[in-house]
Structure formats: structure tokens, C-alpha cells
Scaffold this motif. Structure first.
Motif, PDB file in Angstrom:
ATOM      1  N   THR A  10       0.893  -1.275  -0.095  1.00  0.00           N
ATOM      2  CA  THR A  10       0.063  -0.034   0.011  1.00  0.00           C
ATOM      3  C   THR A  10       0.808   1.127  -0.051  1.00  0.00           C
ATOM      4  N   GLY A  11       1.890   1.149   0.771  1.00  0.00           N
ATOM      5  CA  GLY A  11       2.831   2.460   0.823  1.00  0.00           C
ATOM      6  C   GLY A  11       3.542   2.666  -0.393  1.00  0.00           C
ATOM      7  N   GLY A  12       4.090   1.449  -1.048  1.00  0.00           N
ATOM      8  CA  GLY A  12       4.573   1.711  -2.404  1.00  0.00           C
ATOM      9  C   GLY A  12       3.841   1.976  -3.630  1.00  0.00           C
ATOM     10  N   VAL A  13       2.394   1.589  -3.492  1.00  0.00           N
ATOM     11  CA  VAL A  13       1.600   2.249  -4.538  1.00  0.00           C
ATOM     12  C   VAL A  13       1.014   3.632  -4.269  1.00  0.00           C
ATOM     13  N   LEU A  14       0.834   4.122  -2.908  1.00  0.00           N
ATOM     14  CA  LEU A  14       0.747   5.471  -2.571  1.00  0.00           C
ATOM     15  C   LEU A  14       1.687   6.179  -3.025  1.00  0.00           C
ATOM     16  N   GLY A  15       3.174   5.876  -2.944  1.00  0.00           N
ATOM     17  CA  GLY A  15       4.323   6.634  -3.206  1.00  0.00           C
ATOM     18  C   GLY A  15       4.106   6.693  -5.042  1.00  0.00           C
ATOM     19  N   PHE A  16       3.849   5.756  -5.688  1.00  0.00           N
ATOM     20  CA  PHE A  16       4.017   5.898  -7.187  1.00  0.00           C
ATOM     21  C   PHE A  16       2.872   6.534  -7.622  1.00  0.00           C
ATOM     22  N   MET A  17       1.851   6.651  -6.886  1.00  0.00           N
ATOM     23  CA  MET A  17       0.634   7.484  -7.321  1.00  0.00           C
ATOM     24  C   MET A  17       0.972   8.960  -6.908  1.00  0.00           C
ATOM     25  N   ALA A  18       1.750   9.129  -5.849  1.00  0.00           N
ATOM     26  CA  ALA A  18       2.157  10.585  -5.612  1.00  0.00           C
ATOM     27  C   ALA A  18       3.056  11.051  -6.602  1.00  0.00           C
ATOM     28  N   PHE A  19       3.863  10.031  -7.127  1.00  0.00           N
ATOM     29  CA  PHE A  19       4.823  10.450  -8.357  1.00  0.00           C
ATOM     30  C   PHE A  19       4.209  10.713  -9.616  1.00  0.00           C
ATOM     31  N   ILE A  20       3.066  10.027  -9.838  1.00  0.00           N
ATOM     32  CA  ILE A  20       2.340  10.090 -11.100  1.00  0.00           C
ATOM     33  C   ILE A  20       1.681  11.468 -10.927  1.00  0.00           C
TER      34      ILE A  20
ATOM     35  N   TYR B 173      -2.987  20.708 -13.266  1.00  0.00           N
ATOM     36  CA  TYR B 173      -1.990  21.050 -12.314  1.00  0.00           C
ATOM     37  C   TYR B 173      -2.424  20.813 -10.855  1.00  0.00           C
ATOM     38  N   TYR B 174      -3.699  21.675 -10.648  1.00  0.00           N
ATOM     39  CA  TYR B 174      -4.102  21.408  -9.060  1.00  0.00           C
ATOM     40  C   TYR B 174      -4.375  19.736  -8.941  1.00  0.00           C
ATOM     41  N   GLY B 175      -4.929  19.230  -9.652  1.00  0.00           N
ATOM     42  CA  GLY B 175      -5.390  17.566  -9.601  1.00  0.00           C
ATOM     43  C   GLY B 175      -4.153  16.972  -9.211  1.00  0.00           C
ATOM     44  N   GLY B 176      -3.039  17.283 -10.254  1.00  0.00           N
ATOM     45  CA  GLY B 176      -1.781  16.657  -9.986  1.00  0.00           C
ATOM     46  C   GLY B 176      -1.188  16.679  -8.416  1.00  0.00           C
ATOM     47  N   TRP B 177      -1.252  17.983  -7.908  1.00  0.00           N
ATOM     48  CA  TRP B 177      -0.983  18.435  -6.798  1.00  0.00           C
ATOM     49  C   TRP B 177      -1.655  17.877  -5.620  1.00  0.00           C
ATOM     50  N   LEU B 178      -2.955  17.904  -5.819  1.00  0.00           N
ATOM     51  CA  LEU B 178      -3.937  17.233  -4.700  1.00  0.00           C
ATOM     52  C   LEU B 178      -3.653  15.798  -4.326  1.00  0.00           C
ATOM     53  N   LEU B 179      -3.567  15.269  -5.527  1.00  0.00           N
ATOM     54  CA  LEU B 179      -3.396  13.767  -5.517  1.00  0.00           C
ATOM     55  C   LEU B 179      -1.948  13.526  -4.777  1.00  0.00           C
ATOM     56  N   ALA B 180      -1.002  14.253  -5.295  1.00  0.00           N
ATOM     57  CA  ALA B 180       0.485  13.837  -4.532  1.00  0.00           C
ATOM     58  C   ALA B 180       0.147  14.228  -3.026  1.00  0.00           C
ATOM     59  N   ILE B 181      -0.184  15.422  -2.870  1.00  0.00           N
ATOM     60  CA  ILE B 181      -0.525  15.676  -1.286  1.00  0.00           C
ATOM     61  C   ILE B 181      -1.224  14.657  -0.651  1.00  0.00           C
ATOM     62  N   GLY B 182      -2.503  14.296  -1.262  1.00  0.00           N
ATOM     63  CA  GLY B 182      -3.143  13.346  -0.518  1.00  0.00           C
ATOM     64  C   GLY B 182      -2.466  12.024  -0.220  1.00  0.00           C
ATOM     65  N   CYS B 183      -1.519  11.621  -1.201  1.00  0.00           N
ATOM     66  CA  CYS B 183      -0.843  10.315  -1.041  1.00  0.00           C
ATOM     67  C   CYS B 183       0.394  10.159   0.084  1.00  0.00           C
ATOM     68  N   ILE B 184       1.047  11.471  -0.240  1.00  0.00           N
ATOM     69  CA  ILE B 184       1.984  11.611   0.815  1.00  0.00           C
ATOM     70  C   ILE B 184       1.502  11.689   2.400  1.00  0.00           C
TER      71      ILE B 184
END
Length: 69
Positions: free
Chosen positions: A9-19, A33-44
Motif C-alpha cells: 500500500t505504501g509503495g502504491v501510494l508513493g507511485f501515485m504521488a509520483f504520477i 496542475y491542481y489535480g496532480g498536486w492534490l493527488l500527490a499531497i493526499g498520497c503523501i
């Protein structure tokens, strides 16, 4: 969730943050732009919550062992 599931789960979340960061860096409009940032911040944030939960459980376990002694 036990054992290997937490690592996966941690690995998948890290990969999703990278994406998410990749999508934000190559965004053609503000939605990506904002969607990508929200996804990254949420995953981290979720990864940090998982780490906090793990260490809180370890602290509780240590406290219970000390009470038994």
C-alpha cells in the motif's frame, strides 16, 4: 492490514504521488496542475498517517508490556 500489505500500500501510494507530480509538471491546463498536486499531497499525507499509526501501535504495545512487568 498486516505485514506485506502495508508495504505494498505504501509503495502504491508513493507511485501515485509520483504520477500526480508528473501530471502537475506536464499540465496543459490548471485542472491537471491542481489535480496532480492534490493527488500527490493526499498520497503523501496518507503515507505519513500510516507511519504515525504504526508507531502509535508500537508505543501502546510497549506500554502494555511495561504494565505487565
Amino acid at each position: 492490514m498486516e505485514g506485506t500489505g502495508k508495504w505494498i500500500t505504501g509503495g502504491v501510494l508513493g507511485f501515485m504521488a509520483f504520477i500526480g507530480l508528473l501530471a502537475a509538471s506536464r499540465a496543459a491546463d490548471t485542472a491537471f496542475y491542481y489535480g496532480g498536486w492534490l493527488l500527490a499531497i493526499g498520497c503523501i499525507g496518507t503515507i505519513f498517517m500510516m507511519v504515525t499509526k504504526h508507531y502509535n501501535q508500537m508505543d501502546e504495545q510497549i506500554a502494555r508490556q511495561r504494565e505487565q512487568e
